[in-house]
Scaffold this motif. Structure first.
Motif, PDB file in Angstrom:
ATOM      1  N   ALA A   1       0.738  -1.065   0.001  1.00  0.00           N
ATOM      2  CA  ALA A   1       0.135   0.159   0.042  1.00  0.00           C
ATOM      3  C   ALA A   1       1.008   1.088   0.027  1.00  0.00           C
ATOM      4  CB  ALA A   1      -0.799   0.047   1.081  1.00  0.00           C
ATOM      5  N   LEU A   2       0.421   2.179  -0.789  1.00  0.00           N
ATOM      6  CA  LEU A   2       1.280   3.479  -0.928  1.00  0.00           C
ATOM      7  C   LEU A   2       0.454   4.511  -0.077  1.00  0.00           C
ATOM      8  CD1 LEU A   2       3.122   1.812  -2.981  1.00  0.00           C
ATOM      9  CD2 LEU A   2       2.909   3.672  -4.547  1.00  0.00           C
ATOM     10  N   ALA A   3       0.879   5.318   0.711  1.00  0.00           N
ATOM     11  CA  ALA A   3       0.271   6.311   1.433  1.00  0.00           C
ATOM     12  C   ALA A   3       1.202   7.340   1.983  1.00  0.00           C
ATOM     13  CB  ALA A   3      -0.459   5.664   2.727  1.00  0.00           C
ATOM     14  N   GLU A   4       0.976   8.704   1.682  1.00  0.00           N
ATOM     15  CA  GLU A   4       1.644   9.537   2.264  1.00  0.00           C
ATOM     16  C   GLU A   4       1.212   9.704   3.850  1.00  0.00           C
ATOM     17  OE1 GLU A   4      -0.517   9.936  -0.450  1.00  0.00           O
ATOM     18  OE2 GLU A   4       0.031  11.196  -1.889  1.00  0.00           O
ATOM     19  N   SER A   5       2.081  10.178   4.527  1.00  0.00           N
ATOM     20  CA  SER A   5       1.862  10.375   6.084  1.00  0.00           C
ATOM     21  C   SER A   5       0.720  10.741   6.201  1.00  0.00           C
ATOM     22  CB  SER A   5       3.372  10.647   6.511  1.00  0.00           C
ATOM     23  OG  SER A   5       3.328  11.642   6.267  1.00  0.00           O
ATOM     24  N   PHE A   6       0.246  12.029   5.742  1.00  0.00           N
ATOM     25  CA  PHE A   6      -1.007  12.746   6.085  1.00  0.00           C
ATOM     26  C   PHE A   6      -2.111  11.719   5.994  1.00  0.00           C
ATOM     27  CE2 PHE A   6       0.421  14.308   1.929  1.00  0.00           C
ATOM     28  CZ  PHE A   6      -0.751  14.108   1.211  1.00  0.00           C
ATOM     29  N   LYS A   7      -2.007  10.738   5.291  1.00  0.00           N
ATOM     30  CA  LYS A   7      -3.191   9.783   5.435  1.00  0.00           C
ATOM     31  C   LYS A   7      -3.280   8.953   6.378  1.00  0.00           C
ATOM     32  CE  LYS A   7      -3.913  10.127   0.342  1.00  0.00           C
ATOM     33  NZ  LYS A   7      -3.590   9.391  -1.023  1.00  0.00           N
ATOM     34  N   PHE A   8      -2.436   8.997   7.126  1.00  0.00           N
ATOM     35  CA  PHE A   8      -2.478   8.077   8.438  1.00  0.00           C
ATOM     36  C   PHE A   8      -3.810   8.504   9.304  1.00  0.00           C
ATOM     37  CE2 PHE A   8       2.339   7.091   8.627  1.00  0.00           C
ATOM     38  CZ  PHE A   8       2.090   6.333   7.446  1.00  0.00           C
ATOM     39  N   HIS A   9      -4.721   7.670   9.823  1.00  0.00           N
ATOM     40  CA  HIS A   9      -5.901   8.262  10.561  1.00  0.00           C
ATOM     41  C   HIS A   9      -6.055   7.477  11.726  1.00  0.00           C
ATOM     42  CE1 HIS A   9      -9.593  10.047  10.583  1.00  0.00           C
ATOM     43  NE2 HIS A   9     -10.268   8.990  10.118  1.00  0.00           N
ATOM     44  N   ARG A  10      -6.454   8.140  12.607  1.00  0.00           N
ATOM     45  CA  ARG A  10      -6.722   7.516  13.960  1.00  0.00           C
ATOM     46  C   ARG A  10      -8.287   6.700  14.052  1.00  0.00           C
ATOM     47  NH1 ARG A  10      -5.885   8.731  20.059  1.00  0.00           N
ATOM     48  NH2 ARG A  10      -4.720   6.635  20.408  1.00  0.00           N
ATOM     49  N   LEU A  11      -8.160   5.644  13.331  1.00  0.00           N
ATOM     50  CA  LEU A  11      -9.457   5.099  13.326  1.00  0.00           C
ATOM     51  C   LEU A  11      -9.110   3.691  13.426  1.00  0.00           C
ATOM     52  CD1 LEU A  11     -12.342   5.877  12.261  1.00  0.00           C
ATOM     53  CD2 LEU A  11     -11.822   4.901  10.124  1.00  0.00           C
ATOM     54  N   PHE A  12     -10.154   2.692  14.306  1.00  0.00           N
ATOM     55  CA  PHE A  12      -9.800   1.457  14.413  1.00  0.00           C
ATOM     56  C   PHE A  12     -11.019   0.453  13.886  1.00  0.00           C
ATOM     57  CE2 PHE A  12      -6.098  -0.910  16.742  1.00  0.00           C
ATOM     58  CZ  PHE A  12      -6.646  -2.116  16.396  1.00  0.00           C
ATOM     59  N   PRO A  13     -11.254   0.518  12.763  1.00  0.00           N
ATOM     60  CA  PRO A  13     -12.272  -0.292  12.442  1.00  0.00           C
ATOM     61  C   PRO A  13     -12.165  -1.616  12.526  1.00  0.00           C
ATOM     62  CG  PRO A  13     -10.985   0.505  10.335  1.00  0.00           C
ATOM     63  CD  PRO A  13     -10.366   1.014  11.669  1.00  0.00           C
ATOM     64  N   LEU A  14     -13.130  -2.487  12.848  1.00  0.00           N
ATOM     65  CA  LEU A  14     -12.973  -3.951  13.056  1.00  0.00           C
ATOM     66  C   LEU A  14     -13.613  -4.720  11.937  1.00  0.00           C
ATOM     67  CD1 LEU A  14     -13.722  -4.240  16.935  1.00  0.00           C
ATOM     68  CD2 LEU A  14     -11.452  -4.394  15.729  1.00  0.00           C
ATOM     69  N   SER A  15     -14.419  -3.984  10.922  1.00  0.00           N
ATOM     70  CA  SER A  15     -14.922  -4.629  10.039  1.00  0.00           C
ATOM     71  C   SER A  15     -15.452  -3.437   8.975  1.00  0.00           C
ATOM     72  CB  SER A  15     -16.127  -5.316  10.440  1.00  0.00           C
ATOM     73  OG  SER A  15     -17.195  -4.474  10.384  1.00  0.00           O
ATOM     74  N   GLN A  16     -15.993  -3.908   7.734  1.00  0.00           N
ATOM     75  CA  GLN A  16     -16.332  -3.028   6.668  1.00  0.00           C
ATOM     76  C   GLN A  16     -17.369  -2.052   7.478  1.00  0.00           C
ATOM     77  OE1 GLN A  16     -14.554  -3.137   4.158  1.00  0.00           O
ATOM     78  NE2 GLN A  16     -13.699  -5.015   4.514  1.00  0.00           N
ATOM     79  N   TYR A  17     -17.975  -2.495   8.224  1.00  0.00           N
ATOM     80  CA  TYR A  17     -19.529  -1.847   8.616  1.00  0.00           C
ATOM     81  C   TYR A  17     -18.794  -0.798   9.782  1.00  0.00           C
ATOM     82  CZ  TYR A  17     -20.947  -5.513   6.178  1.00  0.00           C
ATOM     83  OH  TYR A  17     -21.155  -6.368   5.153  1.00  0.00           O
ATOM     84  N   ASP A  18     -17.706  -0.750  10.248  1.00  0.00           N
ATOM     85  CA  ASP A  18     -17.282   0.210  11.153  1.00  0.00           C
ATOM     86  C   ASP A  18     -16.790   1.631  10.458  1.00  0.00           C
ATOM     87  OD1 ASP A  18     -17.860  -1.174  13.196  1.00  0.00           O
ATOM     88  OD2 ASP A  18     -15.874  -2.071  13.461  1.00  0.00           O
TER      89      ASP A  18
END
Lengths: 382, 354
Positions: free
Chosen positions: B240-257
């Motif tokens: 996966a390619l991601a610039e560091s500003f795409k780091f996101h404080r989220l912790f989904p456990l499934s698609q529905y989160d």
């Protein structure tokens, strides 16, 4: 440029070690690390520099030569990176951080990389900065004179760490091996040897040593362990899978530990680790942190691409065959991180996924490539 | 500024400043990715703000971010940018003499970062180069600027060929195809349903991202998850390619989160119930706009022919993005280095914890 500022005698020392590494007179990661460190100590003590960049260039120059001489002894590069890291740290404490005002140096990208600001904000200003002045036109050596004692101390720290590495790895050996367990190990690893012997002071257990052809390091290991009073079995490589069902733990050494948590280890390790996985047997790796290598196993997925003398596999006495077959004798296997349960190092036990973070802490990112041509744009930025 | 929907919610307390219009204006710059656009929008908000204290300013920023979020159907990467900037503003060690001075400083920081952020793609492209071997076949998904740039960079030095998925519903894969073909890279578009078919021939999978979450998982255009699963089963690396500003404080456990998930996405319509509803409201199936007020009911009612479904309807009730578990991802390439998925959380904890 770096070679100019390196004195003749240090130059000779570096060349000398480079030849030894090339001829494989210095083998094994700890020996290579120790030799490198001793040479670096000389280089630094003789070096003439008036600012930090010159010093770093000198060390990089020496490092590059050594790494090119034997790119498969990863411990050489690691030692150089570690020394560079220590030098930069010492330099920063000696000069009181990067010479810029505290406020403007904080930015969003720094926030992202270093986290919340309180840590950096404290260190600045308290130091007596005029002590060490870079590029002093009156006395160009004053910077070196001021810095050298702390640098020597820093190098000594690395040396001490290397010298105590076996003791520190085997410090908690008795917590990892229980009474009446059957341990499988492979080839000859000094770290594992020390670890097993240390555990033997507290527990009675059995070791199955795999002989690991064609180097037969296992023979030496078995001899040493049985001499220490450990009940030892020696088995051929071909029976690894067969004995695995009786084994409680696989304990092996490493040649180099890579950033993704995988490792290069003596041939047969991959076989043992895969067999252990099939039996859900835990795989424990004992290694000093000087083996941490900021590198990924890029293309050669299953071997370290380091080949030994094929005559050990098929000698010239088999003259008829030698013409007709290609013989390879790889030194090392690549073992994927998924096959390893834990690394026991001189600074505690870590899962493979934590290695990446430890490597980030141990070395500066810009030192990962010692080749200055590729890092030039990087270092100019910082 | 005139706005499409000038309700009270779009206007923040600082008078006439319209966040959404500003955001749209900022986003006209094609090079800017969403988090950077979000940061620049908040920067303009600070410039326009009349707040006299830090508390007021942060409140205005939060309100502005909230307003923006409500206007977008998929606010994930917008959130990443807003949260980064607001956390930065809150923690900025200020020793300015006046509050106005602090605001100018913050504005400068934001602008400088946005400019710096644009260079990250180049950095990532260089970083990836070592991982792409000569003569390799790469599978990518949908359209991502950083992936395209990386592939074009690799093409300068190595022989690569690229499979790109069509990536329905937006079919952005064709955009990637055009960009890569224009750069002279051999490229073929693969149907989303043919990914498993093509996987055998692929050496590595390279995808961009909406966001990388705290678990190290990936949020990206829908279909990434299934590609990752197929890649895993074929033992192919998935990067996966991601610039560091795409780091996101989220912790989904499934698609529905995911914040982009809405109850009507992939909901079942009961045939019986629909028939009874269509009996009540006898409308031609073009009456979409009139029933849009209550989407769940409206869509059930709108079809007069209950056994068929239009493309438009399929798109409407399908997700735009999906979540890929970290154990399916080999590495995350970002401007701060190549990270194992677990390594991402370290940065998020550093910024947002404590």
């Amino acid at each position: 440029m770096s070679t100019e500022s390196m004195s003749m005698s240090s130059q000779r020392l570096v060349d000398n070690l480079a030849y030894k590494l090339k001829r494989r007179q210095v083998v094994g990661s700890r020996a290579a690390a120790l030799e490198t460190l001793l040479v670096l100590r000389q280089v630094v003590s003789k070096a003439r520099f008036s600012n930090i960049d010159q010093l770093v260039d000198i060390i990089r120059g020496a490092g590059r030569k050594l790494v090119e001489a034997q790119p498969k002894e990863y411990a050489v590069g690691n030692t150089i990176r570690k020394v560079l890291h220590h030098i930069r740290e010492e330099y920063q404490t000696a000069t009181g951080g990067v010479p810029s005002t505290s406020r403007t140096s904080f930015s969003i990208s720094k926030f992202l990389v270093q986290g919340q600001p309180r840590k950096q904000a404290v260190a600045v200003q308290s130091e007596d900065r005029p002590l060490l002045k870079e590029n002093d036109p009156d006395d160009p050596d004053s910077f070196a004179k001021g810095l050298k004692p702390v640098l020597m101390e820093a190098i000594q720290d690395v040396l001490d760490e290397l010298e105590t590495v076996y003791d520190n790895v085997s410090k908690n050996a008795k917590d990892h091996i229980h009474s009446d367990e059957i341990i499988l190990t492979l080839g000859m690893s000094r770290t594992v040897e020390a670890f097993l012997k240390s555990a033997a002071h507290h527990r009675k257990y059995t070791v199955i040593v795999v002989e690991s052809a064609p180097s037969y390091g296992g023979h030496e290991m078995a001899k040493s362990l049985s001499a220490a009073g450990i009940s030892t079995f020696l088995v051929p490589d071909s029976s690894i899978f067969a004995v695995m069902s009786r084994v409680n733990k696989v304990i092996i050494g490493a040649h180099a530990i890579l950033a993704n948590g995988g490792m290069f280890a003596v041939t047969g390790s991959q076989l043992a680790a895969t067999a252990a996985r099939a039996h859900s047997t835990p795989v424990v790796v004992c290694a000093g942190q000087f083996k941490f290598t900021p590198m990924w196993n890029l293309y050669h997925e299953y071997a370290a691409l380091d080949f030994g003398d094929p005559s050990a596999v098929l000698g010239f006495e088999e003259g008829d065959l030698v013409d007709k077959v290609d013989v390879v004798n790889p030194y090392y296997d690549y073992v994927q991180p998924e096959l390893i349960d834990v690394y026991i190092t001189n600074y505690g036990d870590h899962p493979p996924s934590a290695i990446y973070r430890l490597i980030k802490e141990t070395y500066y990112d810009e030192d990962n490539e010692l080749d200055s041509s590729t890092t030039a744009p990087e270092s100019s930025k910082s | 500024m005139p706005s499409m929907n000038p309700g009270p919610s779009t206007l923040t307390q600082s008078g006439g400043f319209d966040v959404y219009a500003t955001y749209e204006k900022v986003l006209k710059n094609e090079e800017l990715s969403v988090p950077l656009a979000a940061i620049l929008t908040l920067v303009e908000l600070i410039e326009a703000s009349r707040a006299g204290t830090m508390f007021e300013l942060v409140k205005e920023l939060n309100d502005g971010a909230e307003t923006l979020k409500k206007r977008l159907s998929n606010p994930i990467s917008l959130n990443a940018g807003c949260e980064l900037f607001i956390a930065f503003v809150t923690l900025f060690p200020h020793d300015s003499d006046s509050f106005a001075g602090l605001k100018t400083e913050l504005v400068q920081q934001g602008k400088r970062y946005a400019a710096e952020g644009l260079t990250y793609r180049k950095k990532i492209a260089e970083l990836c180069l070592g991982f792409i071997k000569d003569d390799s076949v790469i599978l990518t998904h949908s359209y991502s600027r950083v992936v395209v740039q990386t592939l074009v960079r690799a093409h300068q030095q190595k022989r690569i060929s690229v499979y790109v998925t069509e990536a329905r519903p937006h079919s952005l894969g064709t955009k990637t195809y055009e960009a890569l073909t224009a750069a002279g890279i051999p490229c073929t578009v693969v149907l989303d349903s043919a990914v498993a078919y093509v996987m055998e021939k692929v050496d590595m999978v390279l995808v961009g991202s909406e966001a990388i979450v705290e678990s190290g998982g990936l949020i990206n255009a829908v279909g990434s998850n299934q590609i990752a699963i197929i890649a895993k089963s074929a033992n192919k690396p998935f990067y996966a390619l991601a610039e560091s500003f795409k780091f996101h404080r989220l912790f989904p456990l499934s698609q529905y989160d995911l914040p982009s998930h809405k109850p009507d996405i992939l909901s079942f319509r009961h045939p019986k119930w629909r028939q009874s509803r269509t009996g009540l409201s006898e409308q031609p199936n073009k009456a979409d706009s009139q029933t849009a007020g209550s989407p769940a009911l409206g869509r059930g009612a709108q079809t007069t022919a209950p056994t068929s479904i239009t493309q438009e309807e399929i798109f409407q009730c399908n997700p735009d993005v999906d979540y890929t578990r970290p154990d399916l991802i080999s590495l995350v390439f970002s401007d701060v280095g190549s990270l194992t998925p677990e390594g991402v959380s370290q940065y998020l904890v550093g910024m947002f914890a404590g």
